[in-house]
Design a protein around this motif. Sequence first.
Motif, short mmCIF file in Angstrom:
data_model
loop_
_atom_site.label_atom_id
_atom_site.label_comp_id
_atom_site.label_asym_id
_atom_site.label_seq_id
_atom_site.Cartn_x
_atom_site.Cartn_y
_atom_site.Cartn_z
N GLY A 148 0.77 -1.24 0.00
CA GLY A 148 0.00 0.00 0.00
C GLY A 148 0.80 1.28 0.00
N TYR A 149 2.00 1.27 -0.58
CA TYR A 149 2.76 2.52 -0.65
C TYR A 149 2.28 3.32 -1.86
CZ TYR A 149 6.65 5.75 -0.08
OH TYR A 149 7.40 6.88 0.14
N VAL A 150 1.61 4.45 -1.60
CA VAL A 150 1.08 5.32 -2.66
C VAL A 150 1.55 6.74 -2.38
CG1 VAL A 150 -0.97 6.23 -3.78
CG2 VAL A 150 -0.94 3.85 -2.97
N SER A 151 2.22 7.34 -3.35
CA SER A 151 2.69 8.71 -3.18
C SER A 151 2.99 9.33 -4.53
CB SER A 151 3.96 8.74 -2.32
OG SER A 151 4.50 10.04 -2.25
N SER A 152 2.54 10.56 -4.73
CA SER A 152 2.79 11.24 -5.99
C SER A 152 4.20 11.83 -6.06
CB SER A 152 1.76 12.36 -6.20
OG SER A 152 1.90 13.35 -5.20
N THR A 153 4.93 11.82 -4.93
CA THR A 153 6.26 12.42 -4.91
C THR A 153 7.37 11.40 -4.70
OG1 THR A 153 5.84 12.95 -2.58
CG2 THR A 153 5.55 14.72 -4.19
N TYR A 154 7.04 10.12 -4.75
CA TYR A 154 8.07 9.08 -4.64
C TYR A 154 8.96 9.12 -5.88
CZ TYR A 154 10.28 4.46 -4.34
OH TYR A 154 11.19 3.44 -4.27
N ARG A 155 10.27 9.02 -5.65
CA ARG A 155 11.20 8.99 -6.77
C ARG A 155 12.35 8.05 -6.45
NH1 ARG A 155 15.50 12.41 -7.62
NH2 ARG A 155 14.71 13.86 -6.06
N SER A 156 12.60 7.10 -7.32
CA SER A 156 13.74 6.20 -7.16
C SER A 156 15.04 6.96 -7.38
CB SER A 156 13.63 5.06 -8.17
OG SER A 156 14.80 4.27 -8.17
N ALA A 157 16.06 6.64 -6.60
CA ALA A 157 17.38 7.26 -6.78
C ALA A 157 18.10 6.56 -7.94
CB ALA A 157 18.20 7.14 -5.51
N ILE A 158 18.32 7.31 -9.00
CA ILE A 158 18.96 6.76 -10.20
C ILE A 158 20.46 6.64 -9.97
CG2 ILE A 158 19.37 7.13 -12.68
CD1 ILE A 158 16.46 6.50 -11.86
N CYS A 159 21.07 5.60 -10.52
CA CYS A 159 22.51 5.40 -10.39
C CYS A 159 23.26 6.64 -10.85
CB CYS A 159 22.95 4.19 -11.21
SG CYS A 159 22.66 2.65 -10.36
N GLY A 160 24.20 7.08 -10.03
CA GLY A 160 24.98 8.26 -10.34
C GLY A 160 24.37 9.56 -9.85
N THR A 169 12.66 -5.15 -13.21
CA THR A 169 11.91 -5.10 -14.48
C THR A 169 10.40 -5.31 -14.35
OG1 THR A 169 12.43 -7.43 -14.83
CG2 THR A 169 13.91 -5.81 -15.81
N ASP A 170 9.86 -5.13 -13.16
CA ASP A 170 8.40 -5.22 -13.04
C ASP A 170 7.75 -4.18 -13.96
OD1 ASP A 170 8.85 -7.12 -11.16
OD2 ASP A 170 7.70 -6.15 -9.56
N ASN A 171 6.64 -4.55 -14.57
CA ASN A 171 5.93 -3.64 -15.47
C ASN A 171 4.48 -3.51 -15.00
OD1 ASN A 171 5.40 -1.95 -17.58
ND2 ASN A 171 5.26 -3.58 -19.13
N PRO A 172 4.03 -2.33 -14.62
CA PRO A 172 4.79 -1.07 -14.60
C PRO A 172 5.72 -1.00 -13.40
CG PRO A 172 2.60 -0.71 -13.71
CD PRO A 172 2.62 -2.13 -14.17
N PRO A 173 6.72 -0.08 -13.43
CA PRO A 173 7.59 0.11 -12.27
C PRO A 173 6.76 0.49 -11.04
CG PRO A 173 8.45 1.24 -14.19
CD PRO A 173 7.06 0.80 -14.55
N ARG A 174 7.29 0.24 -9.89
CA ARG A 174 6.58 0.52 -8.63
C ARG A 174 7.61 0.91 -7.57
NH1 ARG A 174 7.94 -3.74 -5.56
NH2 ARG A 174 8.44 -5.71 -6.60
N PRO A 175 7.17 1.48 -6.45
CA PRO A 175 8.10 1.76 -5.37
C PRO A 175 8.85 0.50 -4.93
CG PRO A 175 6.06 2.93 -4.98
CD PRO A 175 5.82 2.03 -6.16
N GLY A 176 10.15 0.55 -5.00
CA GLY A 176 10.98 -0.61 -4.66
C GLY A 176 11.46 -1.38 -5.87
N ASN A 224 12.53 -0.37 -9.85
CA ASN A 224 12.64 0.57 -10.95
C ASN A 224 13.92 0.31 -11.75
OD1 ASN A 224 10.47 2.91 -10.63
ND2 ASN A 224 11.13 2.30 -8.58
N LEU A 225 13.98 0.86 -12.95
CA LEU A 225 15.15 0.70 -13.81
C LEU A 225 16.29 1.61 -13.34
CD1 LEU A 225 13.43 0.64 -17.32
CD2 LEU A 225 14.23 -1.33 -15.98
N ASN A 226 17.52 1.12 -13.51
CA ASN A 226 18.73 1.90 -13.24
C ASN A 226 18.72 2.50 -11.84
OD1 ASN A 226 21.26 2.89 -13.98
ND2 ASN A 226 20.42 4.85 -14.67
N ALA A 227 18.27 1.72 -10.87
CA ALA A 227 18.17 2.18 -9.49
C ALA A 227 19.38 1.71 -8.68
CB ALA A 227 16.89 1.66 -8.85
#
Length: 438
Positions: free
Chosen positions: A77-89, A105-112, A114-117
């Motif tokens: 149940g993690y729902v947030s419009s401001t969640y952002r994965s930390a991209i490598c670099g 590679t879950d589709n669609p991406p979700r909290p926890g 994401n690509l290039n995380a």
Amino acid sequence: MASYHGNLLYYFLCLLFFVCVSNGQSSFKPKGIILPVIKDSSTLQYVTQINQRTPFVPVKLSIHLGGQTLWVDCEQGYVSSTYRSAICGSPECKIAKPNICENCTDNPPRPGCNLNACFNTPENPFINTLYSGGEIAVDALSIQSTDGVNPGPVLKVPNFIFTCVPSFLAEGLASGVKGTAGLGRNDIALPSQLARVFGFPRKFAICLSSSTSSRGVVILGDGPYIMMPNIDISKNLIYTPLLINKVGTGYVPYLNEPSSEYFIGVKAINISGKAVPINKKLLAIDKNGFGGTKISTGKPYTVMQTSIYNAVSKAFAEALANVPKVPPVAPFGTCYSSKRIGSTVVGPAVPSIDLILQTQRVLWRIFGANSMVQVNKDVICLGIVDGGASPMTSIVIGGHQIEDNLLQFDIPNSRLGFSSSLLFSQTTCANFNFTSRA
């Protein structure tokens, strides 16, 4: 001109770390941040609550004194419009010093996932478990400020760095708790991250209530630390060096970096002023990170290596020889009839236990309120547990032993300030003013 340069530095830090203060008063600079803490009666964990996400959601977290990060169960149940994965670099990823970067590679991406995380290794000290796939992320956080005496404005950190984990890591946490609040000495734990955001010293104090119905407090930032009725605890602290264990401890010893936990240099143990015969080599930290003494909220009671435990238990029983022992009650081994032990202003009338620090004159005295545990209405036990013959850390000072003591952790100066029992000052950790102007 000084004001101009101060504002310029502030906005530079905002851009660098993606963390700026937003509370409707952009010029407001808090002296510190407060986290109310309640002791859970079932698990004996110390639980706080923050507001996180957009819109804000109250999130309960167990305090992990040596923890490397604030981590949260993002699977349920993690729902947030401001969640952002930390991209490598990214700046967040560099600050967090991740173990790895990879694609989920879950589709669609979700909290926890994401690509290039980038990912780190959060731990749950209550079930001795770690997870090497914790996604480093940022989201909004709302917290209460303080001037050390009274509560101040609620502040918002738009992009607080934390770790997103699956639900299994939250097993063993108190009911309703969704993660842990790490207070360790590394860069994304709460003390360092909030000091960087708000510009206050990289210090914090922890003052845990012994009651399950009254709140203790964590104060992030410098003192003063005022407890009602207007008692400044910071004026009477005793100081000892914080030691750095160069080998990772807890449940992440393989990460090839210093431990984020807090160690102190216990040189000896006295009971009623008499030295306890123990192997002093166990009190030092060896080149492999074994030995020494740390302070931990991951253990409800102090845990000692077997030979130290046996020596302390024997010396304590000898010092209390006028009171016969009763059959032990697990997990404790030295127990007495409550009716045979009197009371004092600092708890049960039992021999004091002194942790001797850098000299014989610098000691942490543990009185009955912190050494004894009332296990039922008739039996009271010495609140120390046998940790086995070969634990990584020889002595772990647990939660019960630091209740109603104020401990200040000064990270830049590697120094611990401690009050000993606040009961002597006729106050407790439940006496911080959370509600009104004094």
